[in-house]
Structure formats: structure tokens, C-alpha cells
Design a protein around this motif. Structure first.
Motif, short mmCIF file in Angstrom:
data_model
loop_
_atom_site.label_atom_id
_atom_site.label_comp_id
_atom_site.label_asym_id
_atom_site.label_seq_id
_atom_site.Cartn_x
_atom_site.Cartn_y
_atom_site.Cartn_z
N THR A 32 0.85 -1.19 0.00
CA THR A 32 0.00 0.00 0.00
C THR A 32 0.88 1.23 0.00
N GLU A 33 0.22 2.38 0.05
CA GLU A 33 0.97 3.63 0.07
C GLU A 33 1.79 3.78 1.34
N LYS A 34 1.24 3.24 2.47
CA LYS A 34 1.92 3.38 3.74
C LYS A 34 2.91 2.27 4.01
N ILE A 35 2.67 1.10 3.45
CA ILE A 35 3.54 -0.05 3.71
C ILE A 35 4.09 -0.54 2.38
N SER A 36 5.41 -0.59 2.29
CA SER A 36 6.06 -0.99 1.05
C SER A 36 6.03 -2.50 0.89
N ALA A 37 6.41 -2.93 -0.30
CA ALA A 37 6.44 -4.35 -0.58
C ALA A 37 7.51 -5.04 0.25
N LEU A 38 8.64 -4.34 0.50
CA LEU A 38 9.70 -4.93 1.30
C LEU A 38 9.24 -5.16 2.73
N ARG A 39 8.44 -4.21 3.25
CA ARG A 39 7.91 -4.38 4.60
C ARG A 39 6.93 -5.54 4.66
N ARG A 40 6.15 -5.75 3.60
CA ARG A 40 5.23 -6.88 3.55
C ARG A 40 5.99 -8.21 3.61
N ILE A 41 7.08 -8.27 2.85
CA ILE A 41 7.86 -9.51 2.84
C ILE A 41 8.49 -9.76 4.21
N GLU A 42 8.93 -8.69 4.84
CA GLU A 42 9.50 -8.85 6.18
C GLU A 42 8.46 -9.38 7.16
N GLN A 98 11.80 -13.52 -3.08
CA GLN A 98 11.06 -12.26 -3.29
C GLN A 98 11.79 -11.10 -2.61
N LEU A 99 12.35 -11.38 -1.40
CA LEU A 99 13.09 -10.33 -0.70
C LEU A 99 14.31 -9.90 -1.50
N ASN A 100 15.06 -10.87 -2.00
CA ASN A 100 16.26 -10.53 -2.79
C ASN A 100 15.88 -9.78 -4.05
N ALA A 101 14.82 -10.27 -4.68
CA ALA A 101 14.40 -9.60 -5.91
C ALA A 101 13.96 -8.17 -5.63
N GLN A 102 13.26 -7.99 -4.51
CA GLN A 102 12.79 -6.65 -4.18
C GLN A 102 13.97 -5.73 -3.84
N ILE A 103 14.94 -6.27 -3.10
CA ILE A 103 16.12 -5.46 -2.76
C ILE A 103 16.89 -5.09 -4.03
N ALA A 104 17.00 -6.06 -4.94
CA ALA A 104 17.71 -5.78 -6.21
C ALA A 104 16.98 -4.72 -7.01
N ARG A 105 15.65 -4.82 -7.04
CA ARG A 105 14.90 -3.81 -7.79
C ARG A 105 15.10 -2.42 -7.18
N GLY A 138 36.59 -4.93 4.58
CA GLY A 138 36.28 -4.36 3.28
C GLY A 138 34.81 -4.08 3.15
N ARG A 139 34.38 -3.74 1.96
CA ARG A 139 33.01 -3.31 1.70
C ARG A 139 32.19 -4.48 1.19
N VAL A 140 30.95 -4.62 1.72
CA VAL A 140 30.04 -5.71 1.34
C VAL A 140 28.72 -5.09 0.87
N ARG A 141 28.10 -5.71 -0.15
CA ARG A 141 26.80 -5.19 -0.64
C ARG A 141 25.72 -5.41 0.41
N LYS A 142 24.73 -4.47 0.43
CA LYS A 142 23.70 -4.53 1.45
C LYS A 142 22.85 -5.79 1.33
N ARG A 143 22.44 -6.15 0.11
CA ARG A 143 21.58 -7.32 -0.02
C ARG A 143 22.31 -8.59 0.37
N ASP A 144 23.65 -8.61 0.13
CA ASP A 144 24.41 -9.79 0.55
C ASP A 144 24.47 -9.88 2.07
N MET A 145 24.56 -8.71 2.66
CA MET A 145 24.64 -8.71 4.11
C MET A 145 23.34 -9.19 4.75
N VAL A 146 22.21 -8.65 4.28
CA VAL A 146 20.92 -9.06 4.84
C VAL A 146 20.68 -10.54 4.63
N SER A 147 20.92 -11.01 3.42
CA SER A 147 20.70 -12.43 3.12
C SER A 147 21.59 -13.30 3.96
#
Length: 960
Positions: free
Chosen positions: A778-788, A819-826, A928-937
Motif C-alpha cells: 500500500t501507500e503506507k507499507i512498502s512491498a519490502l515491509r510486507r515480505i519482512e 522475493q526479498l532478494n528480488a525486491q532489494i535488487a529492484r 572491506g566493503r560488502v553489498r547490502k543485499r548480501d549482508m541481509v541475506s
């Protein structure tokens, strides 16, 4: 021409025949006077009987008969003329003899006549002449003129005139003058007793025209008075006809029967030479039964056709002693007091027989019956019975009942009430004596009491009900009586009319039960309902009060009194059954009307007297649950409204809440109401059948555990209903605030379950169902929040689910991870594209290979999300990993927990601040530096694998 004295006997006879044929009475008298040798008395009477015209006025030959009546020994004293008249016939002596032989003279003796043939010649002549006049002219007036002067001539003639002529004369001329003679003398003599009585009383007993006149409506006061006067005269006619018609006829019948019996006794005495006195006594004892039995039979038949008329007959006519013989037999009757008393007794018995024989169902029948009982008591000189309108009639009847012996009642039989047995002399019901009159009074008072209760019964039916029916029959009749009472009371309430209270009704029925008597030793009291146990009678009365809605009266009688008619446990059971019966009969679930309201009022009225009653509390809970269901639209079958009884009859009442959720839009938002309905159904005891394997609850904790099952089921159904309407937020809220908190507070390791498999099955399934639901953003809740949110619920489902279901949950978890990875990538791609577009739009911008020095502006949507949710994406991931490490993975080793703590020791918000344009962040280890989606996953997968690996048999993660 020869004179009478000179002629032969044959010539004299022929001359007498000629004079009689011409009605020349003076000449005939001269011939009889001058030649008595030729005209003997019998011959002279036979000539008159044969040749004198029947139309001749009797006064013309009365003198001749007077003269003959005074010369029965063939000696005549007739005045003669100065010179005899010559005879006018010119026959020779031989021709005269031949003509005399050819004469067909009527004999004086009639072989077919019913009167006595042993009378003298003049009596026989008068009787035969009377029949001849009647048959040829039909004039009873001429017959009366002929016979009345000779009424004292002989007893035979007097008896015949009183018993035959007098009734016909009165019937045809005096009493009903316009009707004329109804029967000839010959036909009337042929009547037997029953036909004669019916014929003589037919006009007095026929009052249909009066009934029709009385039924006519709209009569004036004058017409009313005229009708009453007519009725009074008709009532007087009954006594008049019995006294003046039947009484005289019965006089002749009695005389004839007595003469026959005497004649038989004389014959027997002449043959046997003794025993005449005994035969005469036997004959006299049989007289009353044969003499007046036809009148008693007529009275009994009249009671079947018109009971009120028969009562008036008994009241006005005093019996066989009340007879009007007129002037013909006045002062000539010799009354045998013993026979008369016996006849009066049989007449009184006919009155009691009429009381039992009537089938009158009018409201006045009891009053008329009381009048006939009083009349019988008066005829037999017994104690006067009380009036029915006496205020103390029940007490008086009770004292009378005590005088009716049990031996007398035990000797009664249903055969005694048969119609053809009512007039038998030894019938204990109808033979007039103290016991029979008292019993008749008790039965009549019972009829009166039943009539006041709205039940019309005849005395015979009440007698059979009291004495010969079984307990089951009396119980059926009692229930029919109470049902009629209830309908009458409801009708009176509808019309606004007053109706006796149930206390008065109960008093009447209790009196009817045993006629005011109590059990004495082995003798059980007799009454209309005496074979019913008194407790059963009180049971039916209380049930009737509750059915009619007289709760206050029922409480006052059966609970508030010191001497309670029924045990309190019995009262509780009856009240409970009545409440449930009203509940089951209800057509609406609302507590404010109909059967549910009635059930609630019953429990409320009796509740204060049974504060610890489990049944009352369960019924109140059931009513509360039913009232809660009434707030919703519910239909189990197409077009058939829902009824409360289906709640009690349903095998699984909780499933009805699921139908409410299906048939009422957004009803899942009223979860508190639905949970309250479920709790009430549990308190009503309707859910125990579904928990037969559960141990019995004995403590509050046991009750809490038992109540958790319907709560979880209702939550499950509400969540499912929310998901059907794509309301993921409400479903998620119910899981987090309602179900998850309760589960966490009661969970133990998987190998030590606290609840049954049904409870666990509900919890993990509904959690998994919501977690696998693909909710839209929805407008108030994003798709990433839904997956979480979904992954959070799936992690809880993994904790609650049994081992066989873990594979399916993990598969869903993997899909959510993808779906979470795909959403983070998008989102990362969108950020890069947005940054690239921003760099191109800035004048003097850097090349693509140059490192950006200016931070790109934040996405407004993400900023709003950050304001609404204090934690960012990495904060959510970190929180999920921490929660999983603490609660979802209780078997992790200390080294694993420490590693997790080190890896997540730095706040994710700091890591977010240090993020670069490349989407990387510096870790806590400085490698060193790590990508955010790799870190979360990595965090989620690593923590999950190390926490629940023991369930699926995976090796533990080695720590570097």
C-alpha cells in the motif's frame, strides 16, 4: 193383528229387533216390559248392542239402561201403557223362528278385550257399546254420556273409564282441546305400558318450538316476559299430564296386573292347597317394578334428549302418589303404603339414573344436576345436599366425602353405569340411599369445579374418571385440563378480561385430586385425579404456570413458602426444562422477545433461589451466546431462518461463528464479540463433547487451557475471513497481538508440548496461512515491509509446526527469500538509475568512472517510511536475526551466540549511514566493503540455518 202378549217369543224378538233398528226406544221398553219371558236381559242387551244405531243419543235409552241395571235378576218394573200395541209383522210362527235363528247378535263378551270379562251383563254391554260408538262415530263425548251415569255400577267399569276413557278425553278435549281425539279406544287399549306413556306425554315433552323461539335474537322485554310465561306453563303441563294422563292410565294397568296375579295365585292355591299368602306377597313385591317402570324408562330417555326438562319433571311431580283421577275414582283408591313407598323409591332411582345418563355439556348442567340430587334426597327423607353456589361448597363436600365408605366405593363396577343397568333395583350408583346420594353430590361438585376451570364433563364421565380409569388416563385428562386453562387464560389476557389466579386454580385441582381427603393407612383417597401421585400433580401444575408465563406466582407457591409442595431439586429441574423447552421452541435468537426471552425470564425468576445451580449458569451463558448471534445475519439452509435450537443440536457450535464471518461482511473486525460468543458457548457446556479426550478441569488454569481452544479457533476463522477480503493488516495484527503473545507465554521446547495437538495445529497453521499470503503493498507499507512481515510469521510457524510440516514452511520461506532478494535488487537498481539520471542533469558533472562526491537525494517514499517506522531495512533484518537467535533457536551453542553478537554488535543504523553509492557497508570486522543485499541475506540465512538446523538434521555452522 195380535198384541205382544199374544204373540210367540220369536215374533217378540223380531219386533224388538225392529224397534231397536228404528231407535224406537219407548216401543222397545214396552215390549221388554210385557214379555220379559221372551226378552231376557242378555238377549235384550245383545239386541241393543247389535241393532241400535251408534249415533243414537245415549240420553234416549239411558232410562232403559237404568231400568235394566236395577233388574239384574230378570225382574222388570217397567210402567206399561193402558193397552198393548199390536205387532206389525205378519210372519207365521215357523217363519218367525227361522228369522230369529238367522239373526247375528253381537255377544257381550269380547274375547280380545283387555278388560275383565267376568263382569255382569250390563257392564259388558256398556263397554262394548262404548267401543262401537267410538269406532263408528269417533265421538268420545257420546261415550262419556253413555258411561258416566254408570261409573259406580261396577269396579270393572270404573277402572276402565279411569284408565282408558279419562286419559283420552283429557288429551283430546280438556288439555289440548284443539287437537281432538288422537287414538281410538280399541287402539289405545292395545298399547303396552311404554307406548302408552310415550303417547300420553308426547305433547308435553315436545318443546322444540319453545327452544326455537328462545333462540331468536332481538326480542323485546315484553317478548321475553311472554316467553318466560310460556315456559312456565309448559313446565306445569308436565306435572299435569303425569298426574292427569299417565296416573289414571297406570291405575287401570295396576288393577289389571293385580287381578291377573291374584287370579294366578288363586289357581295355584286351588291346585296346591297352600302357599296362597306367599304367592300374594310375591305378587305385591313385583307390582311397583312392573307398574311404574315405564314412567321411569320414559324419564331416563327424556334425560338423554332434554336433561333440563327431565329435571323439571322430577322437581314438580311427586311420584306415583301424585295422581289426579278426577271425579270418577275420587276417594275409591285403597293405597298400599309399602307398595307406594317402593314405587316412590324406584321413581327417585330414576332421578339418579337421569343424572348419570345425561350427556348434556352445557355450563348449567351441574346446577340442574344439583337440583335433581336435592329432589331425590327430599323424596327419600335424606339430608339436604348443599347448593353449588355456597362459598364453602368444597369444605362441605369434603365432609360428605368422609362419609362415603371405601367398601361402598370398592363395590362399584363400570357395568353399573351401562344405560340398561341404571334402573336395576340393586344398582349401587342409582339406588337411593345415603352413599349413592353423597357420591352423586361429590361427582356433581367435581363437574362444577371442572366447569369453572373451563372443562365441561358429564357426571358419568367424571365417575368413570374417578373410579375406573388408570393413572395414565387421569394424567392425560389432567394435561388436557391444564392446556384448556392455559388457552382460556391467554384468551382472557388478549381481551383484557379478569381470570382467576393460579393459586385459586391450584386449590381447585388439589381438591379434585382427592375430594379434600388424605391417605389413611392402606386406603388411598378417591377423586378425579387421585391415581396420580401428588408430586406428579404438582409437577404438572408448576409446568403449566411456567408455560403460561406466571413466573412470579410459581415462585411464590413453590419456592417462597415455608411448606414447599415440591423438593427444591425438583423445582430446579422443572424450571430448567421449561426454560430449555421455551428456548428450543424459539424462532428468533434475540433475548428481547420470543422463546429466548421466556427462557431468560424463567431463569431470572428462579435464579435467586438457586445461586449455585450449574444448569442455570449454563442456560444463562447459552442465552447470552444466542443473543450475541442475533446481532448477525445467519442462515444455515437456503431461505430457512436460523433458530436457536440449532445451536444446542449442532455438533460443533463454534463452527457457526465461521458461518457468521462468511455471511456478514467485515464481521471479522468485531473479534471481541465473536470471542465472547465462543466463551459463552463454552460456559454453556456445548463444547465438552469435542474435548472428550481432555482431562477434566479442576482449577482456573485448567479452565484457561480449555478455553484457549475455542479462542484459537475463532481467531483462526477471523483471520481467514480477513484474508478472504485481502485485509492482511488485520490478520497480521490478530496474529501478533492475540495469538502470538498467548503462544509465546505457554510454549516449551518442542519435545515437551503443553497443549494438545489440536491447539498446536491451529496456531501454526493460521500463522503459516498468513505468512504464505501474498499481500499487496500500500501507500503506507512498502512491498519490502510486507515480505519482512511474512518472513516474521513464517519463522513463528516454524517454531510451532510439527516436524512433517517444516519442509513446506521452509519452501515458502525460500520463496519469500527470493522475493526479498528480488525486491532489494529492484530497489538498488532503481537507486542507481536514479543516481545516474541525477548526475547527468547536474551541470559540470563528473564522468561515470569518477567517484561521486555528492550524496544523492533520498527517495521521498523511503523517507516517509523511515519516519513512520523508526527502523530501516537493515534494522529490521538485524532485529529479525536477533529475535531468531534468542527465541527461535534455543539450542544454539554459546560460541554461535557470541559470533552472532559480534557480527551484529554494531547498530544497523550506523551501518546504514556508512553506506556508499556502490551499495556497500563496512562490517564490524573491517574486512572491506560488502553489498547490502548480501549482508541481509547472509544474516538471515546464517542465523536461520544455525538456529533450526537441528530440526532438519543439518550440521552446525563452523566458526572461523
Amino acid at each position: 193383528m195380535a198384541t205382544v202378549s199374544e204373540q210367540s217369543r220369536a215374533h217378540v224378538v223380531l219386533e224388538a229387533v225392529r224397534c231397536a233398528s228404528n231407535a224406537n226406544i219407548p216401543a222397545l221398553r214396552q215390549i221388554i216390559a210385557r214379555r220379559p219371558d221372551a226378552l231376557k236381559l242378555e238377549l235384550a242387551l245383545r239386541i241393543l248392542l247389535t241393532y241400535l244405531p251408534a249415533t243414537t243419543e245415549p240420553e234416549l235409552y239411558l232410562d232403559l239402561l237404568y231400568q235394566l241395571s236395577g233388574a239384574l235378576s230378570d225382574t222388570y218394573n217397567v210402567p206399561l201403557h193402558s193397552s198393548p200395541a199390536p205387532l206389525e209383522n205378519g210372519f207365521s210362527n215357523e217363519e218367525a223362528r227361522l228369522r230369529v235363528k238367522s239373526l247375528r247378535l253381537t255377544p257381550l263378551i269380547d274375547q280380545h278385550a283387555r278388560y275383565d270379562q267376568d263382569a255382569d251383563f250390563l257392564t259388558l254391554f256398556l263397554l262394548r257399546q262404548a267401543h262401537r260408538i267410538d269406532s263408528e262415530t269417533g265421538s268420545l263425548d257420546l261415550v262419556t254420556q253413555l258411561l258416566e251415569p254408570f261409573v259406580d255400577h261396577s269396579e270393572v267399569l270404573r277402572t276402565w273409564m279411569v284408565s282408558n276413557l279419562l286419559p283420552l278425553v283429557r288429551l283430546g278435549y280438556e288439555y289440548y282441546g284443539r287437537s281432538g281425539p288422537s287414538y281410538t279406544l280399541e287402539r289405545f287399549e292395545e298399547f303396552d305400558a311404554s307406548v302408552a306413556v310415550q303417547s300420553l306425554l308426547s305433547k308435553a315433552a315436545h318443546r322444540e318450538f319453545l327452544k326455537e323461539a328462545d333462540k331468536r335474537e332481538g326480542k323485546t322485554q315484553e317478548e321475553e316476559e311472554e316467553g318466560k310465561e310460556r315456559m312456565r306453563k309448559e313446565e306445569q303441563r308436565l306435572r299435569r299430564d303425569l298426574r292427569g294422563l299417565v296416573g289414571p292410565w297406570m291405575y287401570g294397568e295396576t288393577t289389571r296386573k293385580r287381578r291377573k296375579l291374584n287370579h294366578r295365585s288363586m289357581r295355584k292355591s286351588s291346585i296346591s292347597g297352600g302357599g296362597a299368602a306367599e304367592s300374594k306377597e310375591t305378587a305385591n313385591q313385583g307390582l311397583p317394578s312392573s307398574d311404574w317402570s315405564s314412567v321411569n324408562d320414559w324419564l331416563l330417555d327424556l334425560s338423554l334428549r332434554d336433561f333440563q326438562w327431565s329435571v323439571k319433571v322430577v322437581e314438580q311431580w311427586h311420584g306415583p302418589s301424585d295422581v289426579d283421577y278426577g271425579d270418577w275414582a275420587e276417594g275409591t283408591q285403597q293405597v298400599d303404603e309399602e307398595i307406594l313407598q317402593n314405587a316412590t323409591c324406584r321413581y327417585a332411582q330414576a332421578g339418579l339414573a337421569a343424572f348419570y345418563a345425561t350427556n348434556d355439556h352445557s355450563t348449567d348442567s351441574a346446577m340442574y344436576s344439583n337440583r335433581i340430587i336435592k329432589r331425590v334426597a327430599q323424596l327419600m327423607d335424606l339430608d339436604k345436599p348443599p347448593d353449588l353456589d355456597n362459598e364453602d361448597i368444597e369444605e362441605l363436600a369434603t365432609s360428605i366425602a368422609s362419609g362415603v365408605s371405601h367398601e361402598y366405593l370398592d363395590g362399584l363396577s363400570p357395568a353399573h353405569l351401562l344405560h340398561n343397568a341404571l334402573l336395576r333395583q340393586q344398582n349401587p350408583f342409582t339406588y337411593p340411599m345415603d352413599s349413592s346420594v353423597n357420591l352423586a353430590l361429590l361427582l356433581n361438585v367435581s363437574c362444577h369445579e371442572l366447569c369453572d376451570l373451563g372443562i365441561i364433563k358429564t357426571s358419568k364421565s367424571v365417575a368413570e374418571l374417578c373410579l375406573f380409569t388408570s393413572e395414565a388416563d387421569q394424567l392425560v385428562d389432567l394435561r388436557r385440563t391444564l392446556q384448556k386453562l392455559k388457552s382460556d387464560k391467554l384468551e382472557a389476557d388478549r381481551k383484557g378480561e379478569d381470570f382467576p389466579e393460579w393459586a385459586s386454580t391450584r386449590r381447585r385441582i388439589l381438591w379434585l385430586w382427592g375430594w379434600g381427603q388424605q391417605a389413611e393407612g392402606t386406603h388411598h383417597p378417591r377423586g378425579v385425579f387421585s391415581k396420580i401421585a401428588k408430586t406428579d400433580l404438582e409437577h404438572e401444575l408448576l409446568q403449566a404456570m411456567l408455560d403460561e408465563g406466571r413466573y412470579e406466582e410459581a415462585v411464590n407457591i413453590y419456592c417462597a413458602q415455608d411448606s414447599q409442595p415440591l423438593p427444591m431439586a425438583t423445582v430446579e429441574r422443572i424450571a430448567m426444562n421449561a426454560a430449555l423447552f421455551s428456548y428450543d421452541a424459539a424462532s428468533n435468537c434475540s433475548r428481547e422477545r420470543g422463546g429466548v426471552l421466556k427462557a431468560f425470564q424463567i431463569i431470572e425468576a428462579f435464579g435467586s433461589y438457586f445461586p449455585d445451580s450449574t444448569g442455570f449458569s449454563q442456560t444463562l451463558a447459552l442465552i447470552a451466546a444466542t443473543h450475541g448471534i442475533s446481532m448477525y445475519s445467519l442462515t444455515l439452509q437456503h431461505g430457512v431462518p436460523f433458530q436457536p435450537v440449532k445451536i444446542r443440536a449442532h455438533k460443533d457450535p463454534i463452527s457457526l461463528i465461521g458461518k457468521i464471518l462468511d455471511q456478514n461482511n467485515r464481521s471479522y473486525t468485531q473479534l471481541d464479540n465473536l470471542l465472547e460468543i465462543g466463551q459463552n458457548l463454552l460456559a454453556a457446556g456445548l463444547l465438552q463433547g469435542s474435548q472428550q479426550t481432555s482431562p477434566p478441569r479442576s482449577t482456573p488454569s485448567d479452565f484457561a487451557q480449555e478455553s484457549a481452544v475455542p479462542q484459537r479457533r475463532i481467531l483462526q476463522m477471523a483471520i481467514e475471513a480477513a484474508l478472504k477480503q485481502d485485509d492482511f493488516d488485520t490478520a497480521y495484527s490478530y496474529l501478533v497481538t492475540r495469538l502470538s503473545s498467548a503462544d509465546h507465554s505457554k510454549l516449551s521446547p518442542r519435545h515437551e508440548p503443553v497443549h494438545s495437538s489440536t491447539q498446536d495445529d491451529i496456531s501454526w497453521r493460521v500463522t503459516y496461512q498468513v505468512g504464505s499470503f501474498n499481500a499487496a503493498s500500500t501507500e503506507k507499507i512498502s512491498a519490502l515491509r510486507r515480505i519482512e512481515q511474512r518472513m516474521e510469521l513464517l519463522s513463528q510457524a516454524l517454531l510451532l509446526a510439527p516436524t512433517p510440516a517444516l519442509a513446506e514452511i521452509l519452501d515458502t520461506w525460500g520463496q519469500c527469500e527470493q522475493q526479498l532478494n528480488a525486491q532489494i535488487a529492484r530497489e538498488a537498481d532503481e537507486e542507481e538509475r536514479h543516481d545516474a539520471r541525477g548526475d547527468r542533469k547536474i551541470p559540470g558533472g563528473f564522468d561515470a568512472d569518477s567517484s561521486p562526491v555528492i550524496q544523492k537525494p533520498r527517495n521521498p517514499a523511503r523517507s516517509a517510511l523511515a519516519e513512520e517506522a523508526p527502523m530501516g531495512l537493515f534494522d529490521v533484518a538485524r532485529g529479525a536475526a536477533a529475535a531468531l537467535s534468542k527465541s527461535a533457536f534455543p539450542l544454539r551453542g554459546p560460541q554461535q551466540r557470541e559470533t552472532t553478537k559480534l557480527s551484529h554488535g554494531r547498530p544497523l543504523s550506523t551501518a546504514s549511514i556508512e553506506s556508499s553509492d556502490e551499495g556497500s557497508v563496512t562490517g564490524a570486522w573491517g574486512e572491506g566493503r560488502v553489498r547490502k543485499r548480501d549482508m541481509v541475506s547472509s544474516m538471515v540465512t546464517g542465523g536461520l540455518a544455525s538456529g533450526i538446523g537441528w530440526v532438519i538434521g543439518a550440521p552446525p555452522v563452523r566458526q572461523e
